[in-house]
Design a protein around this motif. Structure first.
Motif, PDB file in Angstrom:
ATOM      1  N   ILE A 201       0.857  -1.177   0.000  1.00  0.00           N
ATOM      2  CA  ILE A 201       0.000   0.000   0.000  1.00  0.00           C
ATOM      3  C   ILE A 201       0.892   1.226   0.000  1.00  0.00           C
ATOM      4  O   ILE A 201       1.632   1.468   0.959  1.00  0.00           O
ATOM      5  N   SER A 202       0.830   1.992  -1.071  1.00  0.00           N
ATOM      6  CA  SER A 202       1.660   3.189  -1.201  1.00  0.00           C
ATOM      7  C   SER A 202       0.926   4.391  -0.624  1.00  0.00           C
ATOM      8  O   SER A 202      -0.137   4.785  -1.134  1.00  0.00           O
ATOM      9  N   VAL A 203       1.476   4.956   0.427  1.00  0.00           N
ATOM     10  CA  VAL A 203       0.878   6.149   1.025  1.00  0.00           C
ATOM     11  C   VAL A 203       0.906   7.297   0.035  1.00  0.00           C
ATOM     12  O   VAL A 203      -0.067   8.057  -0.094  1.00  0.00           O
ATOM     13  N   ASP A 204       2.005   7.428  -0.698  1.00  0.00           N
ATOM     14  CA  ASP A 204       2.122   8.514  -1.685  1.00  0.00           C
ATOM     15  C   ASP A 204       1.062   8.383  -2.774  1.00  0.00           C
ATOM     16  O   ASP A 204       0.496   9.387  -3.221  1.00  0.00           O
ATOM     17  N   ARG A 205       0.797   7.156  -3.208  1.00  0.00           N
ATOM     18  CA  ARG A 205      -0.241   6.959  -4.228  1.00  0.00           C
ATOM     19  C   ARG A 205      -1.603   7.383  -3.695  1.00  0.00           C
ATOM     20  O   ARG A 205      -2.387   8.036  -4.395  1.00  0.00           O
ATOM     21  N   LEU A 206      -1.886   7.020  -2.455  1.00  0.00           N
ATOM     22  CA  LEU A 206      -3.173   7.387  -1.852  1.00  0.00           C
ATOM     23  C   LEU A 206      -3.285   8.898  -1.674  1.00  0.00           C
ATOM     24  O   LEU A 206      -4.371   9.462  -1.806  1.00  0.00           O
ATOM     25  N   VAL A 207      -2.174   9.554  -1.360  1.00  0.00           N
ATOM     26  CA  VAL A 207      -2.173  11.019  -1.252  1.00  0.00           C
ATOM     27  C   VAL A 207      -2.614  11.641  -2.570  1.00  0.00           C
ATOM     28  O   VAL A 207      -3.463  12.537  -2.615  1.00  0.00           O
ATOM     29  N   ARG A 208      -2.028  11.154  -3.671  1.00  0.00           N
ATOM     30  CA  ARG A 208      -2.381  11.707  -4.998  1.00  0.00           C
ATOM     31  C   ARG A 208      -3.809  11.336  -5.385  1.00  0.00           C
ATOM     32  O   ARG A 208      -4.559  12.163  -5.919  1.00  0.00           O
ATOM     33  N   GLU A 209      -4.192  10.105  -5.116  1.00  0.00           N
ATOM     34  CA  GLU A 209      -5.496   9.608  -5.546  1.00  0.00           C
ATOM     35  C   GLU A 209      -6.647  10.243  -4.777  1.00  0.00           C
ATOM     36  O   GLU A 209      -7.680  10.602  -5.361  1.00  0.00           O
ATOM     37  N   LEU A 210      -6.483  10.392  -3.463  1.00  0.00           N
ATOM     38  CA  LEU A 210      -7.564  10.909  -2.621  1.00  0.00           C
ATOM     39  C   LEU A 210      -7.486  12.415  -2.417  1.00  0.00           C
ATOM     40  O   LEU A 210      -8.429  13.022  -1.910  1.00  0.00           O
ATOM     41  N   GLY A 211      -6.351  13.024  -2.787  1.00  0.00           N
ATOM     42  CA  GLY A 211      -6.220  14.475  -2.672  1.00  0.00           C
ATOM     43  C   GLY A 211      -6.173  14.974  -1.251  1.00  0.00           C
ATOM     44  O   GLY A 211      -6.712  16.044  -0.946  1.00  0.00           O
ATOM     45  N   VAL A 212      -5.539  14.209  -0.372  1.00  0.00           N
ATOM     46  CA  VAL A 212      -5.412  14.608   1.037  1.00  0.00           C
ATOM     47  C   VAL A 212      -3.954  14.468   1.460  1.00  0.00           C
ATOM     48  O   VAL A 212      -3.129  13.925   0.717  1.00  0.00           O
ATOM     49  N   SER A 213      -3.649  14.944   2.659  1.00  0.00           N
ATOM     50  CA  SER A 213      -2.286  14.827   3.172  1.00  0.00           C
ATOM     51  C   SER A 213      -2.035  13.415   3.705  1.00  0.00           C
ATOM     52  O   SER A 213      -2.950  12.584   3.760  1.00  0.00           O
ATOM     53  N   GLN A 214      -0.807  13.153   4.120  1.00  0.00           N
ATOM     54  CA  GLN A 214      -0.465  11.835   4.656  1.00  0.00           C
ATOM     55  C   GLN A 214      -1.123  11.557   6.005  1.00  0.00           C
ATOM     56  O   GLN A 214      -1.362  10.392   6.345  1.00  0.00           O
ATOM     57  N   THR A 215      -1.413  12.618   6.766  1.00  0.00           N
ATOM     58  CA  THR A 215      -1.909  12.422   8.134  1.00  0.00           C
ATOM     59  C   THR A 215      -3.203  11.613   8.201  1.00  0.00           C
ATOM     60  O   THR A 215      -3.256  10.592   8.912  1.00  0.00           O
TER      61      THR A 215
END
Length: 234
Positions: free
Chosen positions: A48-62
Motif C-alpha cells: 500500500i503506497s501512502v504517496d499513491r493514496l495522497v495523490r489519488e484521494l487528494g489529502v495529506s499523509q496524516t
C-alpha cells in the motif's frame, strides 16, 4: 448594579445555535481505503503506497496514516518495520474451515444468551442495522458491498456483546472474521441471502427464545460457510 449583573447573566444563559458537525475527513479516507481492500482493488498481500493514496484521494499523509492504523487494528492491513503497509494476506481453505468451526462453537451460544439478556436498546440497534443493510442494496455495487461488510460486522459484534460473555466477544472480535471473509469474492448474492438470515435471527431474538436464536444463528453461519467456500472452487 445588581440589576446590571442580572441582565448580563441572563444574556449568557441564552443558548447558541449549534452547527452540524461535518463528516470527519478521517472517516472518509478510512471508508475509501476500506472499499479498495474489500473490492480487492488493493490485492491481498499487496503493498500500500501512502504517496499513491495522497495523490489519488487528494489529502495529506496524516488522515491516510490514521486510516491505515485503524485498518491495521481490524486485521485488514499489516505494517512491517522499514517496509511500510500492505494488505493482509487472504484466508486459505484450511484457515477458512478452522474459522467456521470456531464460529459454530461461539456464535450460536452468544445468540442464545443474547435472547435472554438483550436490552430493548440493543434490539432496536439490531433492527436498524438490518434495515441499513437492506437499504444499501440500492447503492452502486462496490460501495454497497463494502458498506454491507461493515454493517454485517457490527450486527454480529452487537449480538456477541449482548451475550454478556466478554471472553466470547473478545475472541470473535479478534478473529476479524468479516473483513477477511468479504474479501474472498465479490458477489451480490452474499448480501441478499445474509439479509434474509439476519431477519430470522432478529425474529428469534424478538421472541426471547434462546433455542430459536441458537438455531437461526447456526443456520446463518452454515449457509455463510457454503457461500464463501465457493470462492476456493473458482
Amino acid at each position: 448594579m445588581e440589576e446590571a449583573i442580572l441582565v448580563i447573566s441572563e444574556k449568557r444563559m441564552v443558548p447558541s445555535t449549534q452547527l452540524k458537525r461535518p463528516t470527519r475527513l478521517g472517516d472518509e479516507v478510512y471508508n475509501a481505503i476500506y472499499s479498495q481492500l474489500m473490492s480487492r482493488q488493493i490485492a491481498p498481500g499487496g503493498r500500500i503506497s501512502v504517496d499513491r493514496l495522497v495523490r489519488e484521494l487528494g489529502v495529506s499523509q496524516t488522515p491516510i496514516r490514521e486510516a491505515l492504523s485503524r485498518l491495521e487494528a481490524q486485521g485488514l492491513v499489516v505494517k512491517a518495520h522499514l517496509i511500510g503497509y500492505s494488505a493482509a494476506d487472504q484466508l486459505d481453505s484450511a484457515r477458512l474451515h478452522q474459522l467456521y468451526e470456531l464460529r459454530l462453537l461461539l456464535e450460536p451460544f452468544a445468540a442464545g444468551r443474547a435472547a435472554m439478556s438483550m436490552t430493548e436498546e440493543t434490539h432496536g440497534a439490531l433492527i436498524k442495522l438490518a434495515a441499513e443493510m437492506q437499504a444499501g442494496e440500492a447503492a452502486p455495487q462496490v460501495e454497497a458491498y463494502s458498506r454491507f461488510a461493515q454493517l454485517d460486522s457490527e450486527f454480529h459484534d452487537l449480538i456477541a456483546r449482548a451475550s454478556g460473555n466478554e471472553l466470547v466477544q473478545e475472541t470473535l472480535t479478534n478473529l476479524h472474521t468479516h473483513v477477511h471473509l468479504f474479501r474472498l469474492f465479490y458477489h451480490a448474492r452474499v448480501t441478499a441471502d445474509a439479509i434474509q438470515e439476519h431477519q430470522q435471527i432478529i425474529e428469534a431474538l424478538t421472541l426471547r427464545d434462546p433455542q430459536a436464536a441458537e438455531t437461526a444463528m447456526r443456520h446463518h453461519i452454515e449457509r455463510s460457510r457454503g457461500r464463501f467456500a465457493n470462492a476456493f472452487a473458482r
